[in-house]
Design an enzyme around this catalytic site. Structure first.
Site, mmCIF file in Angstrom:
data_model
loop_
_atom_site.group_PDB
_atom_site.id
_atom_site.type_symbol
_atom_site.label_atom_id
_atom_site.label_comp_id
_atom_site.label_asym_id
_atom_site.label_seq_id
_atom_site.Cartn_x
_atom_site.Cartn_y
_atom_site.Cartn_z
ATOM 1 N N ASP A 89 0.820 -1.219 0.000
ATOM 2 C CA ASP A 89 0.000 0.000 0.000
ATOM 3 C C ASP A 89 0.850 1.264 0.000
ATOM 4 O OD1 ASP A 89 -2.429 -1.619 0.343
ATOM 5 O OD2 ASP A 89 -1.757 -1.860 2.414
ATOM 6 N N LYS A 146 2.530 1.998 -5.192
ATOM 7 C CA LYS A 146 3.228 1.453 -6.364
ATOM 8 C C LYS A 146 2.470 1.749 -7.646
ATOM 9 C CE LYS A 146 3.303 -2.701 -4.594
ATOM 10 N NZ LYS A 146 2.835 -2.412 -3.237
ATOM 11 N N GLY A 197 -4.444 -4.136 -4.096
ATOM 12 C CA GLY A 197 -4.889 -3.243 -5.155
ATOM 13 C C GLY A 197 -4.005 -2.025 -5.297
ATOM 14 N N HIS A 198 -4.134 -1.381 -6.449
ATOM 15 C CA HIS A 198 -3.456 -0.115 -6.718
ATOM 16 C C HIS A 198 -4.524 0.917 -7.027
ATOM 17 C CE1 HIS A 198 0.223 -2.272 -6.783
ATOM 18 N NE2 HIS A 198 0.121 -2.748 -8.001
ATOM 19 N N GLN A 241 2.002 -6.581 -3.426
ATOM 20 C CA GLN A 241 2.412 -6.636 -2.020
ATOM 21 C C GLN A 241 3.749 -5.908 -1.823
ATOM 22 O OE1 GLN A 241 1.335 -9.911 -3.475
ATOM 23 N NE2 GLN A 241 -0.650 -9.037 -3.022
#
Length: 427
Positions: free
Chosen positions: A13, A16, A40-41, A223
């Site tokens: 988190d 990225k 998630g992004h 991750q």
């Protein structure tokens, strides 16, 4: 032209997706090399906000080919739900390529993931319950189902039968749950074949040929380092290799083509799920970071635990990954504190540790040793050069850089694509 890896340098988190998107317009391929839809992004482009779970962030860059590598585990329902959602918003997803060797998440692994976590009770690991861990376990146990298996129904059926011989017994006799029928699972997987087929190829060959043509390949990790199955805070980790070494095994690109490793790190620290977290805050400061930083998981919606910046972790991530450049995100969230602490070392049973303790128990009992820097109150979200930042904000970045084992090349001052200060060009 070498390959470039983007790696999370904390517990995930870190932003990225924004970093990948920042480079996406200048690279030819963006590759997701590990994980699945368990992280998630969030990418903000203008007034549009995109939450990606399984897809590489490069899918939002029109000139880029997005690739799901062999190291990823794929939930086909999630894949096509995401693709349909982006298509409805006018995003062209036709260039997506998926490795024939990536593993598929069957529905029985989602069921096993959820019931196993409930069974563990107080010993739970904080899994997302999406079948990621059981699918990676199947991969290592050599009973997994790969994308390519879906194109030969007889092989697919044999593999599902073999897996359910074991998984069905566990579901019914250990957890008192209904075991699915072979036909049910085969039908679920075959339902996606026609749509999937044009996307599938030998992505390792595709990427190596791109490098030979002097095209730029960006490898995007899911991750982060402290969640890596080998190098993270085991057992409170993910089930895949989230470091720069995993970028090679999860994509089929050889290590000698990896020339730059960009570590993404927040100006403070967060983590989701269980496990040790030395700088975690349980006071108003932690609540403030959570609120201002909107610290809720993109995929799970779970609240993230918040703490101060930990340079011990940063140095560890720099060493494990061979980080050449850090991207420091969310500096703007630290605006408004009289003092901003940085963890410079740990104390464990009266002994100072300047590097990560060698064993899990010591890390669990680590007490942070802080250095306190003066804070700032000015709004920095419109700053676009390092010199525009308040003096105290610049001093914070410079001290974090001194302590963290690699230069800080980019500083994020807001969620949007352009809320970025570039100190050193990444490409």
């Amino acid at each position: 032209m070498p390959a470039i890896a983007i790696i999370g340098a904390q517990w995930g988190d870190e932003g990225k997706g924004k970093a990948t998107d920042l480079l996406g317009s200048r690279v030819d391929y963006v590759v997701k090399f590990n994980g699945g839809n368990n992280a998630g992004h969030t990418v903000v482009i203008g007034d549009e906000k995109y939450a990606l779970h399984l897809l590489p962030s490069g899918i939002l860059s029109p000139n880029c080919t997005p690739v799901i590598g062999n190291g990823v585990v794929v939930d086909l329902d999630v894949l096509f739900e995401e693709l349909d959602g982006l298509t409805a918003r006018g995003v062209d997803v036709s260039k997506l390529r998926i490795s024939a060797s990536a593993h598929v998440i069957p529905s029985y692994n989602r069921a096993l993931d959820k019931v196993t976590e409930r069974f563990l009770g107080s010993r739970r690991l904080g899994t997302t319950g999406r079948g990621i861990g059981p699918t990676y376990a199947d991969k290592m146990n050599r009973i997994g189902i790969r994308i390519q298996d879906l194109f030969d129904e007889s092989i697919l059926r044999k593999k599902v039968e073999g897996a359910l011989d074991l998984k069905g017994q566990i579901l019914t006799k250990v957890y008192n749950r209904r075991a699915p029928e072979v036909d049910e699972i085969v039908g679920e997987l075959l339902a996606h074949v026609d749509r999937l087929r044009p996307m599938v190829c030998d992505t390792g060959l595709l990427l190596n040929q791109a490098l030979v043509r002097d095209e730029i390949v960006l490898l995007e990790g899911g991750q982060a380092t402290l969640l890596d199955v080998d190098h993270g805070t085991y057992p409170f980790v993910t089930s895949s290799s989230a470091t720069s070494a995993g970028a090679c095994t999860g994509s089929g690109i050889p290590p000698n083509r990896l020339d730059q490793v960009i570590g993404i790190i927040k100006a403070y620290t967060t983590r989701v799920g269980e496990g040790p977290f030395p700088t975690e805050l349980f006071d108003d400061a932690g609540a403030h970071l959570s609120k201002i930083g909107a610290e809720f998981g993109v995929t799970t919606g779970r609240a993230r635990r918040c703490g101060w910046y930990d340079s011990v972790i940063a140095r560890y991530a720099a060493r494990v990954n061979g980080v050449t450049d850090f991207v420091l995100t969310k500096l703007d969230v630290l605006t408004g504190f009289d003092q901003v602490p940085i963890c410079v070392a740990y104390e464990v049973n009266g002994v100072r540790h300047d590097e990560m303790p060698v064993n899990q128990s010591d890390f669990h009992h680590a007490v942070p040793i802080y250095e306190y820097l003066p804070g700032w109150w000015e709004d920095i979200s419109e700053c676009r050069t390092f010199e525009e930042l308040p003096a105290n904000a610049r001093a914070y970045v410079e001290r974090a850089e001194e302590l963290s084992g690699a230069r800080i090349s980019v500083v994020g001052v807001g969620p949007s694509r352009d809320a970025t200060i570039v100190r050193h060009e990444l490409l």
